[in-house]
Design a protein around this motif. Sequence first.
Motif, PDB file in Angstrom:
ATOM      1  N   PHE A   1       3.871   2.615  -4.278  1.00 14.63           N
ATOM      2  CA  PHE A   1       3.826   2.418  -5.728  1.00 14.63           C
ATOM      3  C   PHE A   1       4.656   3.507  -6.396  1.00 14.63           C
ATOM      4  N   ARG A   2       5.624   3.088  -7.210  1.00 14.92           N
ATOM      5  CA  ARG A   2       6.399   4.010  -8.035  1.00 14.92           C
ATOM      6  C   ARG A   2       5.718   4.098  -9.395  1.00 14.92           C
ATOM      7  N   LEU A   3       5.353   5.288  -9.812  1.00  3.73           N
ATOM      8  CA  LEU A   3       4.596   5.466 -11.043  1.00  3.73           C
ATOM      9  C   LEU A   3       5.507   5.700 -12.241  1.00  3.73           C
ATOM     10  N   ARG A   4       5.024   5.325 -13.396  1.00  7.10           N
ATOM     11  CA  ARG A   4       5.773   5.558 -14.629  1.00  7.10           C
ATOM     12  C   ARG A   4       5.652   7.036 -15.005  1.00  7.10           C
TER      13      ARG A   4
ATOM     14  N   LEU B   1      -0.275  11.853 -15.522  1.00  6.34           N
ATOM     15  CA  LEU B   1      -0.969  11.133 -14.456  1.00  6.34           C
ATOM     16  C   LEU B   1       0.003  11.011 -13.285  1.00  6.34           C
ATOM     17  N   THR B   2      -0.350  11.579 -12.146  1.00  6.91           N
ATOM     18  CA  THR B   2       0.578  11.651 -11.019  1.00  6.91           C
ATOM     19  C   THR B   2       0.017  10.988  -9.776  1.00  6.91           C
ATOM     20  N   ALA B   3       0.858  10.941  -8.755  1.00 12.26           N
ATOM     21  CA  ALA B   3       0.444  10.381  -7.466  1.00 12.26           C
ATOM     22  C   ALA B   3      -0.741  11.136  -6.886  1.00 12.26           C
TER      23      ALA B   3
ATOM     24  N   GLU C   1       5.700  13.235  -7.346  1.00 11.11           N
ATOM     25  CA  GLU C   1       4.780  13.072  -8.472  1.00 11.11           C
ATOM     26  C   GLU C   1       4.675  11.624  -8.914  1.00 11.11           C
ATOM     27  N   ASP C   2       5.765  10.880  -8.711  1.00 11.19           N
ATOM     28  CA  ASP C   2       5.794   9.495  -9.177  1.00 11.19           C
ATOM     29  C   ASP C   2       5.861   8.492  -8.039  1.00 11.19           C
ATOM     30  N   SER C   3       5.429   8.873  -6.844  1.00  8.48           N
ATOM     31  CA  SER C   3       5.486   7.952  -5.710  1.00  8.48           C
ATOM     32  C   SER C   3       4.313   8.199  -4.781  1.00  8.48           C
ATOM     33  N   VAL C   4       3.568   7.122  -4.510  1.00  6.65           N
ATOM     34  CA  VAL C   4       2.413   7.224  -3.626  1.00  6.65           C
ATOM     35  C   VAL C   4       2.421   6.034  -2.671  1.00  6.65           C
ATOM     36  N   VAL C   5       2.050   6.286  -1.412  1.00  6.91           N
ATOM     37  CA  VAL C   5       2.020   5.250  -0.387  1.00  6.91           C
ATOM     38  C   VAL C   5       0.588   5.068   0.106  1.00  6.91           C
ATOM     39  N   LEU C   6       0.151   3.841   0.145  1.00  8.98           N
ATOM     40  CA  LEU C   6      -1.165   3.505   0.673  1.00  8.98           C
ATOM     41  C   LEU C   6      -0.995   2.915   2.060  1.00  8.98           C
ATOM     42  N   ARG C   7      -1.678   3.503   3.058  1.00 13.10           N
ATOM     43  CA  ARG C   7      -1.622   3.030   4.439  1.00 13.10           C
ATOM     44  C   ARG C   7      -2.921   2.285   4.746  1.00 13.10           C
ATOM     45  N   LEU C   8      -2.789   1.076   5.266  1.00 15.65           N
ATOM     46  CA  LEU C   8      -3.940   0.212   5.495  1.00 15.65           C
ATOM     47  C   LEU C   8      -4.138  -0.063   6.977  1.00 15.65           C
ATOM     48  N   ALA C   9      -5.372  -0.301   7.365  1.00 13.95           N
ATOM     49  CA  ALA C   9      -5.694  -0.613   8.751  1.00 13.95           C
ATOM     50  C   ALA C   9      -5.228  -2.018   9.089  1.00 13.95           C
TER      51      ALA C   9
END
Length: 643
Positions: free
Chosen positions: A156-159, A170-172, A205-213
């Motif tokens: 997800f790239r954050l605004r 509001l950051t990653a 700060e503006d990029s977060v990765v979610l890792r799923l099973a």
Amino acid sequence: MTDLAGEAGSPRLSRREALVYAGVAAALAPFGARAQQQGAAAAPHESGRAAFGPERHGLSAFGDLRYGPDFRRFVYVRPDAPKGGTFSQIPPTRELNQSFTTFNTLNAYILKGDGAQGMGLTFDTLMARAADEPDALYGLVARSVAASEDGLSYRFRLRPEARFHDGSRLTAADVKWSLETLKQKGHPLVAQAIRDLQAVEVEAEDSVVLRLAPSRTRDLPLTLAALPIFSSKYYAGKPFDAATLEPPLGSGPYRVGRFEQGRFIEFERVADYWANNLPVNVGQNNFEKLRFEFFRDRDVGFEAFKARAYLFREEFTSRTWATGYDFPGVRDGKVRRETLPDLTPSGGQGWFFNLRRKKFQDPRVREALNLAFDFEWMNKNLMYGAYKRTSSVFQGAPEMMAAGKPEGAELALLEPFRGKVSDEVFGEPYLPPVSDGSGQDRNLLRQALKLLRDAGYVSKSGRATNADGETLTIEFLEFDPGLDPHVSAYIKNLKVIGVESTIRLVDAAQFQQRVNGFDYDVVSQRMNMSATPGEGLRQVYSSESANLPGSNNLSGIADPAVDALVEAIVTAKSREDLNVACRALDRVLRSLRNWVPAWHKDTHTLAYWDAFSHPAEKPRYARGAPETWWWDAGKADAAGVKA
């Protein structure tokens, strides 16, 4: 889970607040995982992990999105709706730790306490729902999302303009802290729904990765995208799982205003809300103030509406709708009544047997108890003929409801369980009995008596008694006397077949405590059903939720066939596959007789002091109020209503 609040039960969750229940309302978040194939070029391949696909502006369960990447607003809003005024109501829904009648904490995301209504208005999420699509999400805090080729990672790239109410960014890191904290300390329903979130990685700060099973459900990515984002700095010195009345730092369109514990709470519009002009918000959040009023008695609540203590009411009691709206405000044209279509699945509403208790474990007993329920008499004499009988947990979604005998793909899903489920599953689907409307249908009651005898009960002094000398008794647990006439009529018939029954009326807090701990015989609830059922079904029907504190699995169903069919639903690759699996599950659930199905209607019956206007068409999957309504100063002046 929303409670059976009156004859029609609770209304659907708002689009913002559906984030933690789609269950069955909800069960939890009816979201999916496949993204629309639009956007920029794919990200480069990462060593040891599947490459990310193109960045996209939205997600949905099966990839279909109504709105393109350049959409400016949802079609069901008025883009230039004026801002101002007050929208006040009694609580329309209940989710997680919330109550209809009181509150003692502003933390609505834990098991402890009675959470205040409306807290979801104060927090933003990565993405926001479109109320005219079954499950689609579009960017809010996130400006884009990219999925890996294997569907196990989401970036997800954050605004950069996203802000909390104190002006901090509001950051990653806040996203990471929020999701990890909800998984570890959040309400058990939330924690269960996101258990397959393996890791949250902050890239910038503006990029977060979610890792799923690999075992994750189809719903999980969008469930995560719709959960609230908290300020990690705000909670640095505060326990997240505390039941507190301190207003938390938020980032949403509203902040907590005035409140009095257990009586009312107000939310004030944030004038400089950072996301005011985003497409997902245009034409919405129009009221300067949103207010929830709490009443322990529904009749007192109605009198308060008549006295203009609050301005908007969705009516769920047919007696009141038919006979109560003849007061001066209505006669003078200052109170409007409006009936809007409700095209969403109505879900399952009724009385649920606690199968954890020995006396309800014989299906013949449950069948007998169903035969004693005279809907036809109740509908005519207590509900003015306003309702239809419910037969399915997928009521209102014919494409998901069992019909005829199973065949083709549906039969293939059921075949492995032949001999392990009732033979009824392979025939016509079960329908609740239709009485003669007399209030005591002798034929149905004779059938009930025979079933009790077959289950080992004999009549001793007029009481159904088993071989161990135990009489069959039932306590109906309630927190609202609104259903007393209905339950009393049911109890009268149960007495005829030797079942001694009572109503146990407790306050809302005790009710929720007992339900959380499965301390009841029978409880009345309404289970809202998503237009795209998924993870929520696990929370209501699967073995893993049967003994989870706070679970929506009210009956304690733990059945291998149900488990397998729920998994077929949550892993379905197309909407047709999902519908087929839902029809198969519907057959098995009907055969269990774990509840007494009640009633439903396909309209919203609304009453309000004439101070509002709204778009000509409401969104298909929502009531639209207050989200798309606005204060009409001219009407308010004419009706003598002040903001």
